[in-house]
Design a protein around this motif. Structure first.
Motif, PDB file in Angstrom:
ATOM      1  N   ALA A 161      16.323 -18.801   9.773  1.00 54.20           N
ATOM      2  CA  ALA A 161      16.034 -19.882   8.823  1.00 54.20           C
ATOM      3  C   ALA A 161      16.816 -19.724   7.522  1.00 54.20           C
ATOM      4  CB  ALA A 161      14.539 -19.915   8.530  1.00 54.20           C
ATOM      5  N   GLY A 162      17.649 -18.685   7.428  1.00 53.32           N
ATOM      6  CA  GLY A 162      18.476 -18.488   6.239  1.00 53.32           C
ATOM      7  C   GLY A 162      17.813 -17.720   5.112  1.00 53.32           C
ATOM      8  N   ARG A 163      16.698 -17.034   5.408  1.00 52.46           N
ATOM      9  CA  ARG A 163      16.014 -16.236   4.398  1.00 52.46           C
ATOM     10  C   ARG A 163      16.203 -14.758   4.710  1.00 52.46           C
ATOM     11  NH1 ARG A 163      12.013 -19.998   5.993  1.00 52.46           N
ATOM     12  NH2 ARG A 163      10.951 -18.334   7.110  1.00 52.46           N
ATOM     13  N   THR A 164      16.163 -13.925   3.675  1.00 50.59           N
ATOM     14  CA  THR A 164      16.276 -12.486   3.855  1.00 50.59           C
ATOM     15  C   THR A 164      14.945 -11.857   3.474  1.00 50.59           C
ATOM     16  OG1 THR A 164      18.607 -12.601   3.263  1.00 50.59           O
ATOM     17  CG2 THR A 164      17.584 -10.431   3.219  1.00 50.59           C
ATOM     18  N   VAL A 165      14.184 -11.433   4.479  1.00 54.52           N
ATOM     19  CA  VAL A 165      12.859 -10.841   4.272  1.00 54.52           C
ATOM     20  C   VAL A 165      12.786  -9.560   5.100  1.00 54.52           C
ATOM     21  CG1 VAL A 165      10.371 -11.209   4.520  1.00 54.52           C
ATOM     22  CG2 VAL A 165      11.855 -13.141   3.996  1.00 54.52           C
ATOM     23  N   LEU A 166      12.230  -8.502   4.517  1.00 58.50           N
ATOM     24  CA  LEU A 166      12.079  -7.247   5.243  1.00 58.50           C
ATOM     25  C   LEU A 166      11.082  -7.395   6.385  1.00 58.50           C
ATOM     26  CD1 LEU A 166      11.986  -4.551   2.433  1.00 58.50           C
ATOM     27  CD2 LEU A 166      13.781  -4.939   4.119  1.00 58.50           C
ATOM     28  N   ALA A 167      11.406  -6.794   7.514  1.00 57.26           N
ATOM     29  CA  ALA A 167      10.504  -6.801   8.666  1.00 57.26           C
ATOM     30  C   ALA A 167       9.455  -5.716   8.475  1.00 57.26           C
ATOM     31  CB  ALA A 167      11.281  -6.558   9.949  1.00 57.26           C
ATOM     32  N   GLU A 168       8.219  -6.036   8.814  1.00 58.63           N
ATOM     33  CA  GLU A 168       7.124  -5.081   8.688  1.00 58.63           C
ATOM     34  C   GLU A 168       6.457  -4.809  10.027  1.00 58.63           C
ATOM     35  OE1 GLU A 168       4.586  -5.891   5.110  1.00 58.63           O
ATOM     36  OE2 GLU A 168       5.769  -7.746   5.172  1.00 58.63           O
ATOM     37  N   GLU A 169       6.666  -5.687  10.993  1.00 57.62           N
ATOM     38  CA  GLU A 169       5.987  -5.558  12.268  1.00 57.62           C
ATOM     39  C   GLU A 169       6.965  -5.790  13.415  1.00 57.62           C
ATOM     40  OE1 GLU A 169       2.351  -7.673  12.492  1.00 57.62           O
ATOM     41  OE2 GLU A 169       1.833  -7.218  10.413  1.00 57.62           O
ATOM     42  N   VAL A 170       6.642  -5.225  14.564  1.00 58.48           N
ATOM     43  CA  VAL A 170       7.451  -5.433  15.771  1.00 58.48           C
ATOM     44  C   VAL A 170       6.593  -6.206  16.757  1.00 58.48           C
ATOM     45  CG1 VAL A 170       8.696  -4.329  17.649  1.00 58.48           C
ATOM     46  CG2 VAL A 170       8.790  -3.346  15.360  1.00 58.48           C
ATOM     47  N   HIS A 171       7.123  -7.329  17.216  1.00 54.62           N
ATOM     48  CA  HIS A 171       6.403  -8.257  18.088  1.00 54.62           C
ATOM     49  C   HIS A 171       6.921  -8.146  19.517  1.00 54.62           C
ATOM     50  CE1 HIS A 171       4.527 -11.981  19.399  1.00 54.62           C
ATOM     51  NE2 HIS A 171       5.700 -12.419  19.793  1.00 54.62           N
ATOM     52  N   HIS A 172       6.002  -8.143  20.475  1.00 54.93           N
ATOM     53  CA  HIS A 172       6.390  -8.207  21.891  1.00 54.93           C
ATOM     54  C   HIS A 172       6.559  -9.679  22.255  1.00 54.93           C
ATOM     55  CE1 HIS A 172       4.631  -4.129  22.011  1.00 54.93           C
ATOM     56  NE2 HIS A 172       5.521  -3.946  22.975  1.00 54.93           N
ATOM     57  N   ILE A 173       7.726 -10.062  22.717  1.00 54.91           N
ATOM     58  CA  ILE A 173       7.974 -11.451  23.111  1.00 54.91           C
ATOM     59  C   ILE A 173       7.085 -11.820  24.291  1.00 54.91           C
ATOM     60  CG2 ILE A 173       9.732 -13.061  23.952  1.00 54.91           C
ATOM     61  CD1 ILE A 173      11.768 -11.216  22.374  1.00 54.91           C
ATOM     62  N   VAL A 174       7.088 -10.988  25.316  1.00 52.65           N
ATOM     63  CA  VAL A 174       6.134 -11.116  26.422  1.00 52.65           C
ATOM     64  C   VAL A 174       5.082 -10.044  26.171  1.00 52.65           C
ATOM     65  CG1 VAL A 174       5.790 -10.950  28.914  1.00 52.65           C
ATOM     66  CG2 VAL A 174       7.924 -11.900  28.019  1.00 52.65           C
ATOM     67  N   GLY A 208       7.001  -5.146  28.414  1.00 53.10           N
ATOM     68  CA  GLY A 208       7.126  -3.718  28.142  1.00 53.10           C
ATOM     69  C   GLY A 208       7.645  -3.471  26.740  1.00 53.10           C
ATOM     70  N   HIS A 209       7.951  -2.221  26.479  1.00 51.08           N
ATOM     71  CA  HIS A 209       8.464  -1.821  25.175  1.00 51.08           C
ATOM     72  C   HIS A 209       9.998  -1.810  25.139  1.00 51.08           C
ATOM     73  CE1 HIS A 209       4.396  -0.918  24.107  1.00 51.08           C
ATOM     74  NE2 HIS A 209       4.323   0.237  24.728  1.00 51.08           N
ATOM     75  N   GLU A 210      10.654  -2.466  26.092  1.00 55.14           N
ATOM     76  CA  GLU A 210      12.111  -2.505  26.101  1.00 55.14           C
ATOM     77  C   GLU A 210      12.611  -3.276  24.880  1.00 55.14           C
ATOM     78  OE1 GLU A 210      10.509  -4.273  28.817  1.00 55.14           O
ATOM     79  OE2 GLU A 210      10.134  -2.355  29.769  1.00 55.14           O
ATOM     80  N   GLU A 211      13.784  -2.912  24.405  1.00 50.73           N
ATOM     81  CA  GLU A 211      14.337  -3.551  23.210  1.00 50.73           C
ATOM     82  C   GLU A 211      14.537  -5.055  23.405  1.00 50.73           C
ATOM     83  OE1 GLU A 211      18.076  -2.860  20.213  1.00 50.73           O
ATOM     84  OE2 GLU A 211      17.175  -1.131  21.198  1.00 50.73           O
ATOM     85  N   SER A 212      14.824  -5.485  24.632  1.00 56.48           N
ATOM     86  CA  SER A 212      15.029  -6.908  24.895  1.00 56.48           C
ATOM     87  C   SER A 212      13.724  -7.710  24.767  1.00 56.48           C
ATOM     88  CB  SER A 212      15.615  -7.106  26.294  1.00 56.48           C
ATOM     89  OG  SER A 212      14.724  -6.590  27.266  1.00 56.48           O
ATOM     90  N   ASN A 213      12.573  -7.023  24.781  1.00 53.98           N
ATOM     91  CA  ASN A 213      11.272  -7.687  24.676  1.00 53.98           C
ATOM     92  C   ASN A 213      10.671  -7.547  23.280  1.00 53.98           C
ATOM     93  OD1 ASN A 213       9.046  -9.146  25.749  1.00 53.98           O
ATOM     94  ND2 ASN A 213       7.907  -7.243  25.970  1.00 53.98           N
ATOM     95  N   LEU A 214      11.419  -6.988  22.337  1.00 58.96           N
ATOM     96  CA  LEU A 214      10.897  -6.761  20.994  1.00 58.96           C
ATOM     97  C   LEU A 214      11.582  -7.655  19.977  1.00 58.96           C
ATOM     98  CD1 LEU A 214      10.743  -2.861  21.011  1.00 58.96           C
ATOM     99  CD2 LEU A 214       8.923  -4.479  21.567  1.00 58.96           C
ATOM    100  N   MET A 215      10.878  -7.895  18.870  1.00 57.55           N
ATOM    101  CA  MET A 215      11.386  -8.751  17.805  1.00 57.55           C
ATOM    102  C   MET A 215      10.827  -8.242  16.478  1.00 57.55           C
ATOM    103  SD  MET A 215      10.730 -12.787  17.821  1.00 57.55           S
ATOM    104  CE  MET A 215      11.904 -13.905  17.187  1.00 57.55           C
ATOM    105  N   ALA A 216      11.702  -7.971  15.507  1.00 59.31           N
ATOM    106  CA  ALA A 216      11.276  -7.514  14.183  1.00 59.31           C
ATOM    107  C   ALA A 216      10.880  -8.729  13.349  1.00 59.31           C
ATOM    108  CB  ALA A 216      12.393  -6.740  13.504  1.00 59.31           C
ATOM    109  N   LEU A 217       9.662  -8.702  12.784  1.00 61.82           N
ATOM    110  CA  LEU A 217       9.152  -9.843  12.035  1.00 61.82           C
ATOM    111  C   LEU A 217       8.462  -9.395  10.753  1.00 61.82           C
ATOM    112  CD1 LEU A 217       7.433 -11.796  14.956  1.00 61.82           C
ATOM    113  CD2 LEU A 217       9.614 -12.345  13.891  1.00 61.82           C
ATOM    114  N   CYS A 218       8.417 -10.305   9.779  1.00 63.57           N
ATOM    115  CA  CYS A 218       7.590 -10.078   8.591  1.00 63.57           C
ATOM    116  C   CYS A 218       6.153 -10.425   8.972  1.00 63.57           C
ATOM    117  CB  CYS A 218       8.083 -10.919   7.416  1.00 63.57           C
ATOM    118  SG  CYS A 218       7.998 -12.699   7.682  1.00 63.57           S
ATOM    119  N   LYS A 219       5.204 -10.072   8.119  1.00 63.29           N
ATOM    120  CA  LYS A 219       3.791 -10.312   8.446  1.00 63.29           C
ATOM    121  C   LYS A 219       3.481 -11.797   8.643  1.00 63.29           C
ATOM    122  CE  LYS A 219       1.584  -6.261   6.493  1.00 63.29           C
ATOM    123  NZ  LYS A 219       0.810  -5.730   7.577  1.00 63.29           N
TER     124      LYS A 219
END
Length: 117
Positions: A71-84, A91-102
């Motif tokens: 979205a064009g914003r720079t915000v520090l990630a605080e949580e890791v989200h499982h896409i599935v 699983g915990h594979e890198e392809s299933n993870l996403m770094a997100l802010c709260k």
């Protein structure tokens, strides 16, 4: 940038001021009680020490919120989200993870819960 004023610790009877919910003296005790009485027992098996290591490594590689970056914003990630979600076979594979802010993680979680109803 100015900081928010400190607030009282949420632990009953504690007079200490803190930036978070609990002061340093009560944070570990509050987490222990949360894990014991309020959290699903299977989550301790899924999100144990191994998950904490994977999460820390992923946040080191991806320090910014991936959704905010799009979205064009720079915000520090605080949580890791499982896409599935792990409960749905993810699983915990890198392809299933996403770094997100709260806020982004909360928005995704609420949307997912509403779609399950």
């Amino acid at each position: 940038m100015p900081h928010k004023p400190k607030k009282p610790c949420a632990f009953p009877g504690c007079p200490n001021l803190t930036d978070g919910r609990y002061c340093e003296a009560h944070a570990s005790q509050a987490n222990r009680e949360y894990n014991r009485y309020r959290r699903d027992p299977d989550s301790n098996r899924i999100y144990g020490r191994r998950w904490k290591t994977i999460r820390a490594l992923y946040l080191a590689k991806h320090p910014l919120c991936e959704r905010c970056l799009k979205a064009g914003r720079t915000v520090l990630a605080e949580e890791v989200h499982h896409i599935v979600p792990v409960a749905e076979g993810g699983g915990h594979e890198e392809s299933n993870l996403m770094a997100l802010c709260k806020s982004c993680h909360s928005a995704i979680t609420i949307a997912a819960e509403n779609s399950r109803r």
